[in-house]
Design a protein around this motif. Structure first.
Motif, PDB file in Angstrom:
ATOM      1  N   ASP A 165       0.837  -1.199   0.000  1.00 35.81           N
ATOM      2  CA  ASP A 165       0.000   0.000   0.000  1.00 35.81           C
ATOM      3  C   ASP A 165       0.870   1.246   0.000  1.00 35.81           C
ATOM      4  OD1 ASP A 165      -2.150  -1.663   0.169  1.00 35.81           O
ATOM      5  OD2 ASP A 165      -2.581  -1.296   2.279  1.00 35.81           O
ATOM      6  N   ASP A 166       0.526   2.214  -0.847  1.00 37.02           N
ATOM      7  CA  ASP A 166       1.249   3.487  -0.847  1.00 37.02           C
ATOM      8  C   ASP A 166       1.059   4.208   0.485  1.00 37.02           C
ATOM      9  OD1 ASP A 166       2.211   3.183  -3.438  1.00 37.02           O
ATOM     10  OD2 ASP A 166       0.375   4.006  -4.304  1.00 37.02           O
ATOM     11  N   ASP A 167      -0.127   4.109   1.024  1.00 35.81           N
ATOM     12  CA  ASP A 167      -0.436   4.726   2.314  1.00 35.81           C
ATOM     13  C   ASP A 167      -0.631   3.608   3.328  1.00 35.81           C
ATOM     14  OD1 ASP A 167      -1.259   6.148   4.473  1.00 35.81           O
ATOM     15  OD2 ASP A 167      -3.094   6.939   3.563  1.00 35.81           O
ATOM     16  N   SER A 168       0.293   3.487   4.261  1.00 32.93           N
ATOM     17  CA  SER A 168       0.234   2.388   5.227  1.00 32.93           C
ATOM     18  C   SER A 168      -0.657   2.694   6.419  1.00 32.93           C
ATOM     19  CB  SER A 168       1.647   2.055   5.734  1.00 32.93           C
ATOM     20  OG  SER A 168       2.225   3.185   6.364  1.00 32.93           O
ATOM     21  N   ALA A 169      -1.407   3.802   6.357  1.00 34.78           N
ATOM     22  CA  ALA A 169      -2.245   4.188   7.492  1.00 34.78           C
ATOM     23  C   ALA A 169      -3.293   3.122   7.805  1.00 34.78           C
ATOM     24  CB  ALA A 169      -2.927   5.525   7.211  1.00 34.78           C
ATOM     25  N   ALA A 170      -3.741   2.407   6.784  1.00 38.32           N
ATOM     26  CA  ALA A 170      -4.773   1.395   6.997  1.00 38.32           C
ATOM     27  C   ALA A 170      -4.288   0.260   7.883  1.00 38.32           C
ATOM     28  CB  ALA A 170      -5.237   0.839   5.647  1.00 38.32           C
ATOM     29  N   ALA A 171      -2.960   0.070   7.951  1.00 38.31           N
ATOM     30  CA  ALA A 171      -2.411  -1.009   8.778  1.00 38.31           C
ATOM     31  C   ALA A 171      -2.197  -0.580  10.228  1.00 38.31           C
ATOM     32  CB  ALA A 171      -1.078  -1.483   8.193  1.00 38.31           C
ATOM     33  N   ASN A 181       4.822  -4.797  13.199  1.00 47.96           N
ATOM     34  CA  ASN A 181       4.778  -4.273  11.835  1.00 47.96           C
ATOM     35  C   ASN A 181       6.185  -4.013  11.309  1.00 47.96           C
ATOM     36  OD1 ASN A 181       3.493  -3.476   9.477  1.00 47.96           O
ATOM     37  ND2 ASN A 181       3.345  -1.329  10.123  1.00 47.96           N
ATOM     38  N   PHE A 182       7.078  -4.936  11.549  1.00 48.33           N
ATOM     39  CA  PHE A 182       8.458  -4.805  11.088  1.00 48.33           C
ATOM     40  C   PHE A 182       8.499  -4.765   9.557  1.00 48.33           C
ATOM     41  CE2 PHE A 182      12.926  -4.948  11.607  1.00 48.33           C
ATOM     42  CZ  PHE A 182      13.445  -5.736  10.586  1.00 48.33           C
TER      43      PHE A 182
END
Length: 276
Positions: A165-171, A181-182
């Motif tokens: 994902d370009d935007d990792s905010a969802a994770a 979340n390494f």
């Protein structure tokens, strides 16, 4: 963001032997990267094997279901094997990885990938009671892949983010819930893998001299290490180094790779190491 498995392969003008497993879409690019290579491709479809474009690329096509049938190649045939999602689709992943390992030369490399079970969308689907893929596929997390590749005798394993994902905010919600979340694992849908049959140091040792010469060096070093006619072994090793052009750094690295009592052997061979 997306990186494809072919992005891991470097161009080469060498006369390599390459195998592609269920990846006919990569054959044209592979030929561009390796114009002098001997390329073999495994496919379950006769239409692909008989395609004139595949023939024009100079590819040797083999029609079989690699998940059920043995590979029709001798051991240590290939320099590179590209087997996208082989771990994920194999009926018996351990047996498949062992078969691919045996088909690789000692200095060979496997390129593969897998869908990450820890990707946040997969986790959300599982949380909702949905299994996001069909039942004929396996889902893995990175530690399981490392264990599987170690068990099937791959010596060096490198991971590269495939589809992420370009935007990792969802994770972030999963990370806040305690999921590690390494390397942005929770935002990575697929991981690409380069798995080498030998360590980088061992590959360098194997590339410079013949298998027969390397076996002789190892035998002599072990005789020296365990005091089995050590003086004769030192003399024979000195003669071998002179005849084959074995240089100091090569012999020193070889001692590191094959000897348990490394310092003892270095002491016994100090004069020889100073000479060459």
């Amino acid at each position: 963001m997306k990186t494809e498995i072919m992005d891991l392969l470097a161009p080469s003008a060498e006369r390599l032997r390459l195998l592609v497993v269920d990846g006919s879409e990569y054959l044209e690019r592979l030929r561009e990267l390796c114009p002098n290579a001997e390329i073999h491709a495994i496919t379950p479809y006769h239409e692909i094997a008989e395609d004139t474009h595949v023939a024009a690329l100079g590819v040797h096509a083999h029609v079989l279901d690699w998940r059920r049938e043995p590979l029709p190649f001798a051991e240590e045939t290939f320099d590179r094997i590209v087997a996208e999602f082989a771990i994920e689709y194999a009926y018996e992943p351990y047996d498949t990885l062992m078969a691919l390992n045996r088909a690789l030369k000692e200095t060979g490399t496997l390129y593969t990938c897998y869908t990450n079970v820890r990707y946040h969308r997969v986790l959300t689907a599982l949380q909702g009671g949905e299994f996001p893929v069909r039942g004929d596929r396996h889902l893995y997390a990175k530690p399981e892949i490392v264990r599987l590749l170690n068990d099937t005798l791959y010596k060096e394993i490198h991971f590269f983010a495939g589809e992420r994902d370009d935007d990792s905010a969802a994770a972030e919600g999963w990370a806040e819930a305690g999921f590690a979340n390494f390397s942005d694992d929770l935002a990575t849908r697929t991981w690409l893998i380069r798995a080498d049959r030998s360590t980088a140091a061992a590959v360098n040792l194997k590339l410079l001299f013949s298998d027969r010469t390397r076996r002789t060096i190892a035998r002599l070093l072990h005789r020296i290490e365990y005091d089995t006619a050590a003086e004769e072994a030192v003399a024979e090793l000195r003669e071998l180094c002179a005849r084959e052009g074995i240089f100091r750094d090569y012999l020193a690295d070889f001692i590191t790779e094959v000897c348990v009592h490394e310092e003892k052997v270095r002491t016994e061979l100090k004069d020889l190491l100073d000479e060459i």
